[in-house]
Design an enzyme around this catalytic site. Structure first.
Site, PDB file in Angstrom:
ATOM      1  N   SER A  53     -63.024  29.053 -78.325  1.00 37.97           N
ATOM      2  CA  SER A  53     -62.956  29.187 -79.784  1.00 37.97           C
ATOM      3  C   SER A  53     -61.938  30.236 -80.199  1.00 37.97           C
ATOM      4  O   SER A  53     -61.346  30.148 -81.272  1.00 37.97           O
ATOM      5  CB  SER A  53     -64.324  29.583 -80.356  1.00 37.97           C
ATOM      6  OG  SER A  53     -65.156  28.474 -80.529  1.00 37.97           O
ATOM      7  N   ASP A  93     -65.071  25.696 -89.742  1.00 35.54           N
ATOM      8  CA  ASP A  93     -65.885  26.566 -88.901  1.00 35.54           C
ATOM      9  C   ASP A  93     -67.156  26.955 -89.650  1.00 35.54           C
ATOM     10  O   ASP A  93     -67.680  26.162 -90.430  1.00 35.54           O
ATOM     11  CB  ASP A  93     -65.066  27.799 -88.498  1.00 35.54           C
ATOM     12  CG  ASP A  93     -65.444  28.326 -87.129  1.00 35.54           C
ATOM     13  OD1 ASP A  93     -66.513  28.930 -87.023  1.00 35.54           O
ATOM     14  OD2 ASP A  93     -64.676  28.127 -86.168  1.00 35.54           O
ATOM     15  N   HIS A 115     -68.815  33.485 -86.501  1.00 37.23           N
ATOM     16  CA  HIS A 115     -67.837  32.752 -85.695  1.00 37.23           C
ATOM     17  C   HIS A 115     -66.560  32.475 -86.468  1.00 37.23           C
ATOM     18  O   HIS A 115     -65.447  32.731 -86.003  1.00 37.23           O
ATOM     19  CB  HIS A 115     -68.481  31.446 -85.214  1.00 37.23           C
ATOM     20  CG  HIS A 115     -67.690  30.679 -84.210  1.00 37.23           C
ATOM     21  ND1 HIS A 115     -66.791  29.696 -84.561  1.00 37.23           N
ATOM     22  CD2 HIS A 115     -67.679  30.731 -82.857  1.00 37.23           C
ATOM     23  CE1 HIS A 115     -66.270  29.177 -83.466  1.00 37.23           C
ATOM     24  NE2 HIS A 115     -66.784  29.789 -82.414  1.00 37.23           N
TER      25      HIS A 115
END
Length: 588
Positions: free
Chosen positions: A528, A196, A236
């Protein structure tokens, strides 16, 4: 690396005394106002998938994957070594050499590509595709969890809505006392590799959780969600990792008084491997992900969690994912947020594709669907970890009411007050009725123009804070999902749900107060967020039964899912909602 502070701080110059008059209805703005993005509308837009960086360097080099021919049983690693040497001899810049597939990643000029394409060693040349993060948008307000003093057991309100929806506490806290049950599966001994954007390594929730990390962009072992200059990314990876393995009782700041608290992951004792591949805009190249996958395998990962996607399958990617499966690794990937077909690599036959549902087990409108979809998991308004101080806890009051509000992602923090002024759609420089340059709180009905443009319009008319309303719709009155660009000059901004919007429209002209405090968590939406729930449940299964194969784990996850939608597997929900306790009971 430097500690990150809130980006996009409010930079409104003070209005001159004579500016207290109403801004002109002809679109003239208050003097001295600085508002909006710093480098044009394209940079200001939210959304990762709309920003596609070129694969062509300034010097004319193109990013590609070069595959080499295999003869008989020749090992891929041997073929790749020979091919890499030949590729470099052409002048191409080789950036990665793979061992699981007979290929290298390189940047080539048109002349170098011409030479390579005509070599008997080269089987094919594939485009090095752009892949993007699949979710980072703020969701509706929900009260952040609290934590008791360190001398007491961790209370069950560390258990988020999503955590309860997948039934993880039933596995390791059967009596609900906030203490891990002795001998229960907790993810202990299982390595989950999160490919990620990296992580806020200093976040309290991850102390003791990360056992190895690597930055595939800066090519070092510092996988903080930053570039080489210390500029922070979008958070994220921090949000994804918290869903999997945030530690019990290790909370960060969650409220207006900066009190400790937080949340706990699905597999609170799992070990994290952190591979940073996403840049500051949430994008990467396929070649970088392939390198990270081999690193995860080398580190002993049982699960690879991929909350990213894009492009299409190639022979190299299909072989790479198959190699991971053959090595005993389960790959879990986000289905995508476009509302269309399942994205690659989630659609790969060796990958478990995960879609998103809300707290009421309804399909998220953005969640991709298709026959490849295996499972669904919470992906709407998911609370998880965020880089310290980037999240914002919002409190709002109007007259004697305190409507639920949610800070826009990347909003500046602070206290603001003023009259609540109707600014309509925020689509022009004369949208705000009764605006003054002394400052006011703008009420905006979103949707006509992008959020950043509406913000700039009302700020130029004197708004010192902005409230985005919401219309009633299929989301059941949830707060609209908004984000500000990370760069620029912005006022504090919140969004409210439909019920609060109705109330605020009845109180236009009243005094409004907004208070936004920096916190270490936030609510965001996307597939996600759904994928790591499944990754965490898989870690629980392997924690209970280390001898399981990836196929046995997958079979248990799918067979035990709560059937949603049409009976049996369907393209909208797959096999259904992942359920931890039920999956354990389905193990062979």
């Amino acid at each position: 690396m430097k500690r990150w502070g809130i980006v996009g701080l409010l930079a409104l110059a003070a209005c001159a005394p004579e500016s207290s008059t109403r801004a002109s209805a002809q679109g003239q703005v208050c003097p001295g106002i600085v508002a909006g993005g710093m480098s044009g509308a394209m940079e200001a837009r939210q959304g990762l998938d709309d920003q596609q960086p070129s694969r062509m360097d300034a010097d004319g080099r193109e990013a590609v994957i070069i595959r080499f021919r295999q003869q008989g049983r020749t090992q891929a690693a041997h073929v790749t070594a020979s091919g890499a040497s030949f590729t470099a001899s052409t002048g191409a810049n080789v950036s990665a050499v793979y061992r699981s597939i007979p290929a290298v990643a390189a940047r080539v000029t048109p002349t170098e590509r011409y030479v390579l394409e005509r070599s008997e060693l080269v089987e094919s040349i594939e485009a090095d595709q752009i892949w993007s993060a699949q979710g980072l948008t703020p969701g509706p307000f929900a009260r952040l969890a609290r934590q008791a003093q360190a001398v007491t057991p961790v209370p069950a309100d560390e258990y988020t809505e999503g955590l309860r929806l997948v039934g993880a506490p039933e596995v390791w806290d059967s009596n609900g006392d906030g203490v891990l049950d002795p001998g229960a599966p907790t993810g202990e001994g299982v390595k989950v590799c999160v490919i990620d954007s990296g992580l806020d390594m200093g976040h309290p929730e991850f102390q003791g959780a990360v056992v190895a990390s690597h930055d595939f962009l800066d090519k070092d072992d510092d996988a903080n969600d930053q570039d080489g200059r210390g500029q922070w990314g979008q958070g994220h990876g921090t949000h994804v990792a918290g869903i999997i393995a945030a530690r019990m009782g290790q909370g960060g700041a969650t409220g207006p008084r900066n009190t400790p608290g937080g949340m706990v992951g699905v597999a609170p004792n799992a070990s994290l491997l952190i591979a940073r591949v996403l840049d500051l805009q949430g994008q990467t190249q396929m070649s970088v992900v392939l390198s990270a996958m081999e690193w995860c395998d080398d580190q002993g990962a049982r699960i690879v969690s991929l909350s990213l996607g894009g492009g299409t399958a190639t022979r190299s990617t299909v072989e790479a994912f198959q190699a991971l499966r053959n090595h005993g690794v389960l790959v879990v990937a986000a289905a995508g947020n476009q509302g269309g077909p399942v994205l690659y690599p989630a659609s790969d036959p060796s990958v478990l594709a995960v879609g998103a549902v809300d707290a009421n087990e309804r399909r998220a409108s953005f969640s991709n669907a298709g026959t490849e979809l295996a499972l669904v998991a919470p992906g709407v308004d998911v609370l998880s970890t965020f880089p310290r101080g980037l999240g914002a806890f919002a409190q709002m009051s109007v007259d004697d009411t305190s409507p639920l509000s949610r800070s826009l992602l990347y909003s500046p923090t602070g206290d603001t007050s003023g009259r609540l002024v109707d600014c309509g759609l925020g689509d022009s420089l004369d949208a705000c009725l009764e605006a003054t340059c002394d400052g006011f709180v703008a009420y905006v009905r979103p949707g006509a123009v992008p959020v950043d443009l509406a913000m700039a319009n009302v700020m130029k008319q004197g708004a010192s804070a902005v409230v985005f309303g919401s219309d009633d719709g299929p989301a059941g009155g949830a707060v609209n999902i908004f984000s500000l660009p990370r760069s620029g000059h912005w006022a504090p901004a919140v969004s409210v749900n439909q019920a609060a919007s109705t109330m605020l429209r009845q109180r236009l002209g009243a005094d409004a107060r907004l208070s936004l405090a920096p916190v270490d968590y936030t609510h965001v939406s996307g597939t996600s967020m759904a994928a790591p729930y499944v990754s965490g449940v898989a870690a629980l299964l392997w924690s209970a039964r280390p001898e399981l194969t990836p196929q046995q784990v997958r079979d248990a996850l799918e067979a035990s899912a709560r059937d949603l939608g049409l009976p049996g597997r369907d393209p909208v929900f797959g096999h259904g909602l992942v359920r931890a306790q039920h999956a354990l009971q389905r193990l062979p």
